[in-house]
Enzyme design. Sequence first.
Site, short mmCIF file in Angstrom:
data_model
loop_
_atom_site.label_atom_id
_atom_site.label_comp_id
_atom_site.label_asym_id
_atom_site.label_seq_id
_atom_site.Cartn_x
_atom_site.Cartn_y
_atom_site.Cartn_z
N ASP A 1 7.55 -32.26 28.93
CA ASP A 1 7.70 -33.28 27.89
C ASP A 1 9.18 -33.58 27.65
OD1 ASP A 1 6.94 -35.10 26.01
OD2 ASP A 1 6.31 -33.63 24.51
N GLY A 2 9.46 -34.83 27.31
CA GLY A 2 10.82 -35.21 26.93
C GLY A 2 11.54 -36.12 27.90
N ASN A 3 10.84 -36.57 28.94
CA ASN A 3 11.50 -37.46 29.91
C ASN A 3 11.96 -38.76 29.27
OD1 ASN A 3 10.71 -35.55 31.73
ND2 ASN A 3 9.15 -36.80 32.73
N ARG B 1 0.11 -46.24 28.65
CA ARG B 1 1.55 -46.58 28.59
C ARG B 1 1.78 -47.94 29.22
NH1 ARG B 1 5.27 -41.23 28.92
NH2 ARG B 1 4.07 -40.06 27.42
N SER C 1 -2.16 -31.00 23.61
CA SER C 1 -2.42 -32.36 24.09
C SER C 1 -3.48 -32.43 25.20
CB SER C 1 -1.11 -33.02 24.59
OG SER C 1 -0.19 -33.11 23.54
N HIS D 1 11.58 -39.99 34.13
CA HIS D 1 10.57 -39.34 34.99
C HIS D 1 11.19 -38.97 36.33
CE1 HIS D 1 7.74 -40.26 31.96
NE2 HIS D 1 7.65 -41.55 32.21
N LEU E 1 2.61 -19.53 46.96
CA LEU E 1 2.43 -20.09 45.62
C LEU E 1 1.44 -21.24 45.69
CD1 LEU E 1 3.61 -20.41 42.60
CD2 LEU E 1 4.98 -22.26 43.58
C1 FPP Z 1 6.22 -36.60 29.48
O1 FPP Z 1 7.44 -37.11 28.99
C2 FPP Z 1 6.17 -36.70 30.94
C3 FPP Z 1 5.25 -37.41 31.65
C4 FPP Z 1 4.18 -38.18 31.01
C5 FPP Z 1 5.29 -37.50 33.11
C6 FPP Z 1 5.75 -36.29 33.82
C7 FPP Z 1 6.18 -36.67 35.16
C8 FPP Z 1 7.24 -36.18 35.82
C9 FPP Z 1 8.09 -35.08 35.37
C10 FPP Z 1 7.67 -36.74 37.11
C11 FPP Z 1 6.86 -36.30 38.24
C12 FPP Z 1 5.68 -37.11 38.18
C13 FPP Z 1 4.79 -37.18 39.10
C14 FPP Z 1 3.61 -38.02 38.82
C15 FPP Z 1 4.97 -36.44 40.36
P1 FPP Z 1 7.41 -38.34 27.99
O2 FPP Z 1 7.56 -39.57 28.79
O3 FPP Z 1 6.18 -38.27 27.15
O4 FPP Z 1 8.69 -38.05 27.15
P2 FPP Z 1 8.93 -38.45 25.62
O5 FPP Z 1 7.98 -37.61 24.80
O6 FPP Z 1 10.36 -38.09 25.40
O7 FPP Z 1 8.68 -39.93 25.52
#
Ligand code: FPP
Length: 236
Positions: A16-18, A67, A192, A33, A127
Amino acid sequence: MSLEERIPQHVAIIMDGNGRWAQLRGKERAEGHMAGVEPIRTCIKAAIKHGVRYLTFYAFSTENWGRPTAEVEALMELLCRCIIQETPELKAQGVRVRIIGERTRFSERVRSFLDQIEQETAEGERLTMVLALNYSSRDELRRATQRMAAEVAAGTLTAAAIDEQCIAAHLDTAFMPDPDLIIRTSGEQRLSNFLMWQAAYAEFYFPEVLWPDFTAEDFAHALEVYAQRNRRFGKL
Ligand code: FPP
C-alpha cells in the site's frame, strides 16, 4: 529456538502507498505502481535469503477495477511487462509463481501471460511467489462455496463432509500453508478483503513506509518483529 530460527514459512504483503508516493513527487499514480516493482524484487531476494518458502503479494483486488480506467490499464500493462521481463530471473532464482484470484475477468492477453509465467516457473523449488490478482477473500469464499454446492449436487460431496479442511481445500490457496506474517505498508491497519480465512492466526506488522520505499532492511525488520511474537494459536 533462537530468534533467527523463527522464520515464517509464509509471508503475505499488502503493498500500500503507491499512489501517495507518486503524489508526494507530483507524479501520476501509475508511476507509483511502477516504482512498486523494485521492492517486489527486493522482497523475493530477501525471502530466499532468509528461508521464507511462500511470499504472497496483493497486487490487484476485485475492488481495484473501480479505479480510473487509465490506472487499471496501466496496472495491466505493468503486469504483462513485468512477466516478460522478470520470468528469466525468477527461473534462475528458483522461484515458482502461482496466481490466486478469479482470472476470467482479465483480457485473453493478460490471461495468457498469467498461464505462461505459471508454466515457465513450475519447477522452481526455493520460493513460491503468489500474486493475488482480481482477488478478494469474499469472492474466493463465494467461488469455493459454489464449487462445493456443485459437488453436493453432483453427489460427489455430502453436506456433512464440509468441514474446515474441506473448505480450505476449495480455496485458491489450497496448495500452500496459511500466512504466518502479514505486512501492510503505508501505516494503514486493515486487511481489506485479503486472505481473511487464511489469516486466522497470522501475526500482523504495519510499517509506516510507503510501498515503493520498502527495503530489504524493512523486510528483515519485519522478520525480527515476527520472531519476537508469542504465537499461541488460542492455547496457553
Ligand atoms: C496499492 O497502492 C497498490 C496497488 C493497488 C497495486 C500494487 C501494484 C504494484 C506494486 C505493482 C506491481 C503490480 C502488478 C500488477 C505486477 P495505492 O495505489 O492504493 O496507494 P495509495 O493508498 O497511496 O493511493
